[in-house]
Scaffold this motif. Sequence first.
Motif, PDB file in Angstrom:
ATOM      1  N   SER A  40      25.144  17.310  42.958  1.00  0.00           N
ATOM      2  CA  SER A  40      25.533  18.721  42.836  1.00  0.00           C
ATOM      3  C   SER A  40      25.459  19.218  41.395  1.00  0.00           C
ATOM      4  O   SER A  40      25.305  20.412  41.144  1.00  0.00           O
ATOM      5  N   GLY A  41      25.623  18.285  40.448  1.00  0.00           N
ATOM      6  CA  GLY A  41      25.666  18.679  39.041  1.00  0.00           C
ATOM      7  C   GLY A  41      26.995  19.255  38.621  1.00  0.00           C
ATOM      8  O   GLY A  41      27.164  19.634  37.445  1.00  0.00           O
ATOM      9  N   LEU A  42      27.954  19.314  39.526  1.00  0.00           N
ATOM     10  CA  LEU A  42      29.266  19.894  39.233  1.00  0.00           C
ATOM     11  C   LEU A  42      30.214  18.830  38.683  1.00  0.00           C
ATOM     12  O   LEU A  42      30.252  17.697  39.163  1.00  0.00           O
ATOM     13  N   GLU A  43      30.971  19.239  37.701  1.00  0.00           N
ATOM     14  CA  GLU A  43      31.999  18.363  37.163  1.00  0.00           C
ATOM     15  C   GLU A  43      33.176  18.267  38.130  1.00  0.00           C
ATOM     16  O   GLU A  43      33.716  17.190  38.365  1.00  0.00           O
ATOM     17  N   GLU A  44      33.554  19.406  38.688  1.00  0.00           N
ATOM     18  CA  GLU A  44      34.732  19.446  39.553  1.00  0.00           C
ATOM     19  C   GLU A  44      34.606  20.621  40.522  1.00  0.00           C
ATOM     20  O   GLU A  44      33.976  21.633  40.221  1.00  0.00           O
ATOM     21  N   ILE A  45      35.196  20.437  41.716  1.00  0.00           N
ATOM     22  CA  ILE A  45      35.301  21.509  42.693  1.00  0.00           C
ATOM     23  C   ILE A  45      36.786  21.774  42.897  1.00  0.00           C
ATOM     24  O   ILE A  45      37.560  20.841  43.147  1.00  0.00           O
ATOM     25  N   TYR A  46      37.189  23.034  42.821  1.00  0.00           N
ATOM     26  CA  TYR A  46      38.589  23.406  42.953  1.00  0.00           C
ATOM     27  C   TYR A  46      38.776  24.311  44.164  1.00  0.00           C
ATOM     28  O   TYR A  46      37.929  25.164  44.456  1.00  0.00           O
ATOM     29  N   GLY A 102      36.687  34.049  42.981  1.00  0.00           N
ATOM     30  CA  GLY A 102      36.652  32.993  43.991  1.00  0.00           C
ATOM     31  C   GLY A 102      35.259  32.794  44.552  1.00  0.00           C
ATOM     32  O   GLY A 102      34.405  33.677  44.476  1.00  0.00           O
ATOM     33  N   ASP A 103      35.014  31.604  45.134  1.00  0.00           N
ATOM     34  CA  ASP A 103      33.717  31.242  45.699  1.00  0.00           C
ATOM     35  C   ASP A 103      32.615  31.491  44.682  1.00  0.00           C
ATOM     36  O   ASP A 103      31.572  32.098  44.968  1.00  0.00           O
ATOM     37  N   THR A 104      32.854  30.956  43.505  1.00  0.00           N
ATOM     38  CA  THR A 104      31.988  31.218  42.351  1.00  0.00           C
ATOM     39  C   THR A 104      31.822  29.949  41.531  1.00  0.00           C
ATOM     40  O   THR A 104      32.743  29.132  41.416  1.00  0.00           O
ATOM     41  N   TYR A 116      29.820  22.308  34.458  1.00  0.00           N
ATOM     42  CA  TYR A 116      29.762  23.205  35.613  1.00  0.00           C
ATOM     43  C   TYR A 116      30.930  22.935  36.562  1.00  0.00           C
ATOM     44  O   TYR A 116      31.284  21.780  36.846  1.00  0.00           O
ATOM     45  N   PHE A 117      31.518  24.019  37.084  1.00  0.00           N
ATOM     46  CA  PHE A 117      32.622  23.957  38.030  1.00  0.00           C
ATOM     47  C   PHE A 117      32.349  24.918  39.191  1.00  0.00           C
ATOM     48  O   PHE A 117      31.537  25.830  39.083  1.00  0.00           O
ATOM     49  N   TRP A 118      33.058  24.681  40.282  1.00  0.00           N
ATOM     50  CA  TRP A 118      33.036  25.639  41.392  1.00  0.00           C
ATOM     51  C   TRP A 118      34.465  25.887  41.847  1.00  0.00           C
ATOM     52  O   TRP A 118      35.245  24.942  42.001  1.00  0.00           O
ATOM     53  N   ILE A 119      34.805  27.154  42.045  1.00  0.00           N
ATOM     54  CA  ILE A 119      36.149  27.530  42.478  1.00  0.00           C
ATOM     55  C   ILE A 119      36.059  28.202  43.844  1.00  0.00           C
ATOM     56  O   ILE A 119      35.315  29.164  44.040  1.00  0.00           O
ATOM     57  N   VAL A 120      36.825  27.666  44.796  1.00  0.00           N
ATOM     58  CA  VAL A 120      36.906  28.216  46.153  1.00  0.00           C
ATOM     59  C   VAL A 120      38.200  29.012  46.280  1.00  0.00           C
ATOM     60  O   VAL A 120      39.278  28.509  45.942  1.00  0.00           O
ATOM     61  N   ASP A 121      38.094  30.222  46.769  1.00  0.00           N
ATOM     62  CA  ASP A 121      39.271  31.043  47.072  1.00  0.00           C
ATOM     63  C   ASP A 121      39.617  30.813  48.538  1.00  0.00           C
ATOM     64  O   ASP A 121      38.996  31.370  49.440  1.00  0.00           O
ATOM     65  N   TYR A 122      40.633  29.977  48.783  1.00  0.00           N
ATOM     66  CA  TYR A 122      40.962  29.600  50.158  1.00  0.00           C
ATOM     67  C   TYR A 122      41.430  30.788  50.997  1.00  0.00           C
ATOM     68  O   TYR A 122      41.249  30.794  52.218  1.00  0.00           O
ATOM     69  N   SER A 123      41.987  31.795  50.354  1.00  0.00           N
ATOM     70  CA  SER A 123      42.474  32.951  51.112  1.00  0.00           C
ATOM     71  C   SER A 123      41.338  33.644  51.866  1.00  0.00           C
ATOM     72  O   SER A 123      41.582  34.342  52.856  1.00  0.00           O
ATOM     73  N   ALA A 124      40.096  33.426  51.438  1.00  0.00           N
ATOM     74  CA  ALA A 124      38.952  34.009  52.136  1.00  0.00           C
ATOM     75  C   ALA A 124      38.461  33.114  53.267  1.00  0.00           C
ATOM     76  O   ALA A 124      37.562  33.508  54.028  1.00  0.00           O
TER      77      ALA A 124
END
Length: 438
Positions: A40-46, A102-104, A116-124
């Motif tokens: 994925s190349g991402l350091e972390e997914i939140y 979120g979702d970004t 690189y990071f990815w943030i998920v907005d769970y409310s969506a």
Amino acid sequence: MKHYVFLILATIASLSSGAVSLSFSGNPHPVWSEKGSAASGLEEIYVMESVNGATASITLPSATSSATVAVWGAQGAAYAVPVAATDLSRNGTALTINRLQGDTGYTVTIDDRPVYFWIVDYSAHRYEARSLTPASDQDCGRALIEFSGNANAITYHAINARSLTLSREIELKFTTLRFDENSFSYTTEEATTVLESIGQTINIEAPLCDTYFTLSGDRFLHFWNNETEINSPLYKTTSVAAEVKAAQSGEKPDNQLNVDTDGLGGSAPFDITFSATVSDAAIFHEWQFSNDVDFEDISIRDPELTVTRTFQEMGTTYVRFVAANSDGTCSAESEVFKVFVGESFLRCPNAFSPGATEVTNDEWRVSYKSIVSFECYIFNRWGVKVAEFHDPALGWDGRYNGKLAPAGVYYYVIKAVGSDNKKYNLSGDINIVRYTGE
């Protein structure tokens, strides 16, 4: 390995250690996180319960380090757009993103090194389960369960824009049957199927017994101690399963010749016990015996689960077990057992030496295969019967009335029938040699 970042403005790791993480504040719930894969190349997914009012911070190596922040979406990190300076604040080595999206995806570049990071907005994507109902029409071997609610897939993107899925790890629990080889029976066990996401239906391997389904989730609500659980009405199983085995009895006598076979069988007669065990929905079942590998002509049908049959006719018999539910809509069919009976053969020796040596040639016995009927009578030269037996595996030990018979010539008469219906009417001399006496 998963770890969790709580809403405390703190540095989890530093650039000097080679790992960079975000820390969060401004939200009453902890933040769930997972290390990104190399692909994925991402350091972390939140995953944040909500991004509203939340900020994210990162610790820089030094107060003089340069840092920029950019955001990106489904097109990948190559299309990142810089975050406005007004949405960033810096205090020494602490760089804060004041308004999170979120979702970004986020690219934080520190001293020309991008992370690189990815943030998920769970409310969506909030998990909601309103009902769980077994479908009225079921397929054999599969259970269809209708779901009402929201449990759609949560997607995120790798830096190269590849779409990835973050599993919700929703748990579907139910009761089924498991085959236990030691007891050769089906036993009840509790089963759990983990689902990444759910659409309008759940399609799983069918339980082998009637059961209720329990759906609980998702793992993010579980992490926030807010997991929900719903139960289904009773599921009535239609799926049929069966396990079978076959065991051939008896050991091969030393004087019985080998018969080449790639399955069960050999020299007749022999007994084979066929055993089956079935799951709950199997109402109809039978063992089928045929001389035809396609079972177009079935000669024997036996409804018992355990059947013992004696094989004594030359040729190949094919055996299988079939089972079905009450209306025949679901069935199970076993492997086919191939049972071969070879042609007959019978040969008699003309000499032996009882008492002269141990084991070696100290008993008169025929060599044979597939003899299904046998009578042997032995006489001395005066016509007195000195031995009689009706099993070709047996023989004469050279004794008469408990004592070794004198050396000399004796006579045998044999009447036998083979598996191929060949009739044997044999007679001849038996010479007792090397007599040692008693």
